[in-house]
Design a protein around this motif. Structure first.
Motif, PDB file in Angstrom:
ATOM      1  N   ALA A   1     -13.740 -39.393 -17.963  1.00  0.00           N
ATOM      2  CA  ALA A   1     -13.295 -40.120 -16.766  1.00  0.00           C
ATOM      3  C   ALA A   1     -12.340 -39.186 -16.031  1.00  0.00           C
TER       4      ALA A   1
ATOM      5  N   LEU B   1      -8.177 -45.998 -19.105  1.00  0.00           N
ATOM      6  CA  LEU B   1      -9.354 -45.257 -18.626  1.00  0.00           C
ATOM      7  C   LEU B   1     -10.604 -45.624 -19.418  1.00  0.00           C
ATOM      8  N   THR B   2     -10.414 -45.853 -20.728  1.00  0.00           N
ATOM      9  CA  THR B   2     -11.573 -46.065 -21.599  1.00  0.00           C
ATOM     10  C   THR B   2     -11.158 -46.909 -22.796  1.00  0.00           C
TER      11      THR B   2
END
Lengths: 264, 264
Positions: free
Chosen positions: B114, A197-198
């Motif tokens: 997110a 996600l990151t």
């Protein structure tokens, strides 16, 4: 003796259990959170009559290091079908983790069954890269044989796929078979799904809860981890563990926090 | 004073907190598990410096009844950003529930975000049946205004849809706005999603964990509950709570057990 059993061996001493956190299950300089949970489960299992950890919650309080620890277990409630206990893990005089668990007996459950999920779809393990063949990974990875889905590898090299998922085959590298005692370890042994996600440098677990739902059959486990809600740096990671018969054996959820990667 | 605030009011007495479980939040003869969790959160909130319950695990040990209880809170660890505490709830000299929680501050989180999920799709609340207009439901239902998705009502009248889901609008019936203190209540206030998997007489919670992820805005909450794995009578129920801005405010997971309906 297999390494996981040595790493969770306990010796009674003055009303506590003494153990040694094995650096072989480290991630960086600290023991993996699932390993710490498994050690607490082992201690609680010595005290309660029931054999299986139905639900185990671990709060990580301070950074632990490999080396000696002591575990104190208090029975909270003894029941006929379910019993609850608390474990407190100390290192250097300070409490490093506290756990609350309920144990029962997974054999002979006679209630209704309805399953609305399935194991993750993975290519056969012998078509996938074995973690042991990749240098430079956290120590714990070499105690295990992880075969990660190719579509989920991107985040591990700093290119998050965006999907927030990691699915993998998992087993012990030394041939030890999975059992209820080791499921808390497997539930936290994958790379963080948040890496898809990151970009993150470190994703420490704050709290981990594992529900053991069945005793695993010998052979590979299939694991699916997913993070759907990363909000302000905090996230949940939900895990499912399936055994070689295709039965769900554990569910996990953890609260964790993303630390940004170090500037290079 | 709104009813929920009176029902979670605490008075310090001899190093413990005294409170009264309000029969208005009962399901049958026992207080709702989410209400018990909210009372523990209120007590822990009086002791820790941080305002928001990031993760709260409650183990239900004995059947509680409405009436006087005492809550004992021990600080487990005080930190700058996160602090942990344990609460033990006693009734008639016996421990009825034990909780382990970590609190933090949800304001000013500056990490990455997110989101890979969305609130449940529900018809507008004024097109749905209000729970207060249906006679014969558990007491707690009348403290709330629940508007359940029409597709998820079948299990509530003994005809499980098979989907294992219940989605609903939720708010307090007396106009009190949702806040972090009440989210543990809402996380357990829906009818069991398992009623849409199997016929059940009673689905008592064994352990409930709630992660609060944001402070809710005023107005309706949207809740989605789902059970995917009913195995031998044991099940997880996963919940999501969304606020009127469309932000995720809490995740929940409980381990519960299905008791078969009484033969008539």
């Amino acid at each position: 003796m297999h390494r996981f059993d040595a790493a969770t061996a306990l010796e009674r001493r003055d009303g506590r259990f003494a153990a040694t956190l094995d650096a072989g299950f480290n991630v960086g300089r600290s023991p993996n959170g699932g390993y710490v949970a498994a050690l607490g489960v082992a201690a609680i299992g010595k005290v309660l009559a029931q054999p299986d950890p139905f639900s185990v919650t671990t709060h990580y309080l301070r950074r632990l290091e490999s080396g000696p620890v002591e575990v104190e277990v208090d029975v909270v409630r003894e029941g006929r079908s379910l019993s609850a206990a608390e474990a407190r893990l100390y290192q250097g005089g300070a409490e490093g983790a506290r756990m609350l668990a309920v144990f029962g007996d997974l054999s002979g459950l006679d209630g209704p069954t309805a399953v609305r999920g399935a194991p993750p779809d993975l290519p056969p393990p012998d078509e996938l890269v074995a973690s042991a063949d990749v240098p430079g990974l956290p120590e714990i990875v070499y105690r295990l044989d992880l075969r990660i889905h190719p579509a989920h590898l991107a985040g591990l090299v700093g290119q998050p796929s965006g999907g927030g998922e990691v699915a993998a085959w998992m087993r012990f590298a030394d041939g030890r078979e999975p059992d209820v005692a080791s499921l808390p370890l497997f539930a936290d042994a994958g790379p963080p799904a948040a890496l898809n996600l990151t970009q993150a440098g470190w994703v420490p677990t704050i709290e981990l809860t594992v529900h053991v739902r069945a005793r695993p059959a010998p052979g590979w486990l299939r694991a699916a981890f997913r993070t759907r809600y990363l909000v302000g740096g905090y996230l949940e990671e939900d895990g499912e563990l399936w055994d070689s018969r295709g039965d769900l054996v554990a569910l996990s959820r953890q609260l964790a926090r993303v630390h940004r990667p170090r500037e290079s």
